[in-house]
Design an enzyme around this catalytic site. Structure first.
Site, PDB file in Angstrom:
ATOM      1  N   GLU A 433       0.839  -1.199   0.000  1.00 11.42           N
ATOM      2  CA  GLU A 433       0.000   0.000   0.000  1.00 11.42           C
ATOM      3  C   GLU A 433       0.875   1.250   0.000  1.00 11.42           C
ATOM      4  O   GLU A 433       1.640   1.493   0.924  1.00 11.42           O
ATOM      5  CB  GLU A 433      -0.892  -0.015   1.261  1.00 11.42           C
ATOM      6  CG  GLU A 433      -1.640   1.271   1.518  1.00 11.42           C
ATOM      7  CD  GLU A 433      -2.399   1.242   2.851  1.00 11.42           C
ATOM      8  OE1 GLU A 433      -2.310   0.215   3.560  1.00 11.42           O
ATOM      9  OE2 GLU A 433      -3.054   2.239   3.178  1.00 11.42           O
ATOM     10  N   ASP A 508      -1.192  -1.108   5.678  1.00 13.75           N
ATOM     11  CA  ASP A 508      -1.093  -0.527   7.015  1.00 13.75           C
ATOM     12  C   ASP A 508      -2.099  -1.177   7.953  1.00 13.75           C
ATOM     13  O   ASP A 508      -3.154  -1.643   7.529  1.00 13.75           O
ATOM     14  CB  ASP A 508      -1.402   0.982   6.957  1.00 13.75           C
ATOM     15  CG  ASP A 508      -0.289   1.759   6.269  1.00 13.75           C
ATOM     16  OD1 ASP A 508       0.832   1.219   6.184  1.00 13.75           O
ATOM     17  OD2 ASP A 508      -0.554   2.893   5.815  1.00 13.75           O
ATOM     18  N   ASP A 510      -4.368  -0.071   9.730  1.00  9.85           N
ATOM     19  CA  ASP A 510      -5.429   0.869  10.095  1.00  9.85           C
ATOM     20  C   ASP A 510      -6.656   0.610   9.220  1.00  9.85           C
ATOM     21  O   ASP A 510      -6.680  -0.327   8.430  1.00  9.85           O
ATOM     22  CB  ASP A 510      -4.944   2.321   9.966  1.00  9.85           C
ATOM     23  CG  ASP A 510      -4.476   2.640   8.550  1.00  9.85           C
ATOM     24  OD1 ASP A 510      -4.723   1.826   7.634  1.00  9.85           O
ATOM     25  OD2 ASP A 510      -3.857   3.698   8.355  1.00  9.85           O
ATOM     26  N   ASP A 512      -7.953   2.215   6.656  1.00 14.89           N
ATOM     27  CA  ASP A 512      -7.694   2.268   5.220  1.00 14.89           C
ATOM     28  C   ASP A 512      -6.985   1.007   4.744  1.00 14.89           C
ATOM     29  O   ASP A 512      -7.311   0.450   3.702  1.00 14.89           O
ATOM     30  CB  ASP A 512      -6.809   3.483   4.884  1.00 14.89           C
ATOM     31  CG  ASP A 512      -7.645   4.732   4.677  1.00 14.89           C
ATOM     32  OD1 ASP A 512      -8.887   4.605   4.727  1.00 14.89           O
ATOM     33  OD2 ASP A 512      -7.050   5.815   4.486  1.00 14.89           O
TER      34      ASP A 512
END
Ligand code: 0RA
Length: 646
Positions: A433, A508, A510, A512
């Site tokens: 990403e 990541d 998180d 997203d």
């Protein structure tokens, strides 16, 4: 194994144990593996026997209990396993069923059994692989009990009371010596299978009681009963989609001793969701029943369209079989007395007589339906024409991708940092990403066998786009060219051209990141399915915390407990330290990224596997579909699990 008719109880017992010893020596040969999948297979093995009782018409309720000590109870109201003496072995039939390999089968021949693939190895295997196993049989007015340990009889058959019901209750606790990875049962995995069985067998009620959960929680008790059978199944699968019809088409019939049941519904999505079962076993690789279904579908719609001049007016495009299956959700369930299972995972039906049985039944009834429902027929065929046009456009887009990659020299996308070795079995690709994390990964990797493909921003939600749109997406194009195996169903996807046997999604930790991961998984699941079937897709697990002590010594933690443990130890050693939470991969320098997430010696990869195809279909359509409410509910229900298990 020879059977000595004159053997006393002990002697025959030893012979019997030799049989089960083989199961303990090579458990994977009998239950597939000894990891999570094999562990849960034990439950299926016992439940299958109760289902067989139900198929024979003697049982309508199955109760599953998950106990606190990782043991399981499965109880049914069938006839109860017979307890009278086995004429040859001179043992109670119950003991033979539970301690002799392949002795689980029933004596009446005309019932369809849940056996095939990995199933049908018998309850005795479960006994062999359990540190504790008990059976309680209610039969002939009496309650019988037997107990075992690792397959060996601990309590010979005894009666413990009177009863006026019949049934079998089996409790077992898997042996941690065998299941060394995990003995923890997952409610989700069990519930997915029990729900599926309840859809496929409308006469049965299945309940699950998870005693590990608080009594007032939703997960403590579940009950599955669907009087609408496969029709309810299709409605359930399409809950997050927009159906093109009011009610699924339902077809039922029997030919050549093959009962066939099918429910199907078209929706506004672009994917084919045909789930097929033989004797309640999910036939992932298809087979003769599926070819029969497809032939009937194609013939039926083609005839109808020609007769009613629907396709001729659009004759620019050639309609092919798969166009009739775009946006189709279907459950096909057949019963076959002696199924032959073939294919890599033994989930492909081989019996040739089944093809024509399915084809004839579906052709006749579907014709009838189309004649009686011209409005729906027109709606479906309009969709089919659009599908054919999109497929034609997609074919051109594919050629373009191919041509572009040839023109750009090595044929690979510019932002791919490829590895130097060319053997796919030893090559990995990280889908990363963002460009900055991609940069760190490029610097940190071992370039001999690790390739890096940075992905910018969000990839397309393939659940909401047709194949043509999907192929226009730059990130998807880059992935297709880098992987090298093409895109699409069956022959369009060429697994032997795949350039890496480990495809590792690195995002990541998180919201997203997990969204991007789900988008990628949806794409692989819908358009590169064999990648997942072959276990080539993985998820990288970057650490969540870094603890640096004053001397510059760095430790990583993947969860709060480990972080706290590290802190406690540093405090005890009276060292100063600093804790930081990684917000993204980009915060790690190349060395750290290598050490924590990419070095095969130290990293942990999660392999993506599909425990239950129907459940995975439901999950992807719910997570990625149009409707917000089911998605919110799904995420809420699953939020206590840190990650998605699919
Ligand atoms: C052998 C023969 C019969 C039933 C069963 C086994 C049986 C096995 C299991 C395992 C779990 N529940 C079960 N229920 C039944 C036939 C019995 C008869 O003919 O009466």
């Amino acid at each position: 194994m020879t059977v000595n008719n004159n053997s006393d109880y002990k002697a025959s017992n030893i012979q019997v144990l030799e049989g089960l010893e083989a199961v303990r020596k090579r458990p994977s040969m009998y239950i597939g593996d000894t990891a999570q999948r094999g562990l849960h297979h034990l439950i299926n093995e016992v439940v299958d026997n109760s289902i067989d009782e139900a198929l024979a018409g003697h049982c309508d309720t199955i109760k599953v209990f998950i106990h606190n000590d990782s043991s399981i109870t499965i109880s049914d109201n069938g006839r109860g396993i017979p307890v009278d003496e086995h004429p040859k072995l001179k043992l109670p039939a119950l003991e033979v069923v539970l301690t002799k390999l392949h002795a689980g089968g029933k004596f009446d021949k005309d019932s369809y059994k849940v056996s095939g693939g990995l199933h049908g190895v018998g309850v005795s295997c479960v006994n062999a692989l359990s540190i504790f196993f008990s059976a309680e049989v209610h039969r002939d007015g009496e309650i019988f009990v037997m107990e075992f340990e690792k397959g060996a009889t601990k309590t010979p058959l005894k009666t413990v009371g009177k009863t006026n019901v019949t049934g079998t209750t089996i409790r077992f606790k898997p042996d941690p010596e065998i299941f060394s990875q995990t003995t923890e049962f997952k409610l989700d995995i069990i519930a997915d299978r029990m729900r599926e069985l309840a859809f496929l067998n409308p006469q049965i009620t299945i309940t699950i009681t998870d005693e590990r959960e608080e009594e007032d929680s939703d997960s403590h008790f579940m009950e599955f009963h669907y009087s609408g059978g496969v029709k309810d199944f299709v409605k359930y699968l399409d809950e997050a989609r927009d159906p093109l019809m009011n009610d699924p088409i339902y077809i039922e019939g029997e030919l050549e001793n093959v009962p066939v049941e099918v429910a199907m519904q078209y929706n506004s999505s672009y994917t084919e969701n045909v789930h097929s079962y033989v004797n309640n076993i999910n036939t992932r690789e298809g087979g003769t029943h599926i070819s029969g279904f497809r032939r009937a579908l194609t013939r039926c719609f083609k005839n109808y369209a020609e007769k009613n001049n629907i396709i001729k007016s659009n004759s620019k495009v050639q309609i092919s079989g798969e166009d009739f299956r775009e946006g189709l959700t279907c459950v096909l369930s057949v019963k076959v007395a002696e199924p032959q299972f073939e294919g890599q995972t033994k989930t492909k039906l081989g019996n040739s007589e089944v093809q024509s049985a399915v084809e004839v039944i579906i052709y006749d009834k579907l014709n009838e339906f189309l004649e009686q429902n011209p409005k729906t027929a027109k709606k479906i065929l309009e969709k089919v024409v659009v599908a054919a046009e999109a497929r034609e456009a997609a074919r051109k887009a594919r050629q373009l991708i191919q041509r572009k990659s040839i023109m750009s020299g090595g044929g690979l996308p510019g932002k791919l940092a490829d590895c130097s070795i060319k053997d796919p079995a030893h090559s990995e690709i990280y889908l990363v990403e963002g460009d900055s994390a991609g940069g760190s990964a490029k610097m940190g990797r071992n370039r001999s066998f690790q390739a890096i493909l940075p992905l910018r921003g969000k990839i397309l939600n393939v659940e909401k786009a047709n194949i043509n749109k999907i192929l226009e997406n730059k990130e998807i194009q880059a992935m297709i060219t880098a992987l090298g195996a093409g895109v699409g169903h069956e022959e369009e996807f060429e697994l032997d051209k795949l350039r890496y046997h480990k495809i590792i999604i690195m995002t990541d930790a998180d919201v997203d990141g997990s969204h991007i991961r789900t988008l990628l998984l949806t794409f692989f699941y819908r358009y590169m399915h064999p990648l997942i079937d072959h276990g080539f897709v993985y998820i990288a697990t970057p650490p969540l915390y870094r603890v640096t002590s004053t001397r510059g010594e760095i430790q990583y933690a993947w969860d709060d407990d480990t972080r706290d443990k590290i802190i406690r130890e540093l405090k005890k050693a009276k060292k100063k330290f600093d804790v930081s939470r990684y917000k993204g991969l980009g915060e790690m320098n190349p060395g750290q990224l290598w050490e924590t997430t990419m070095d095969p010696e130290t990293r942990t990869l999660q392999q993506v596997t599909i425990d239950n195809a129907a459940a995975a279909d439901k999950m992807f359509s719910t997570l990625m579909g149009d409707d917000v409410e089911p998605r919110r509910e799904f995420i809420e229900r699953n939020s206590k699990y840190a990650k998605l298990d699919i």
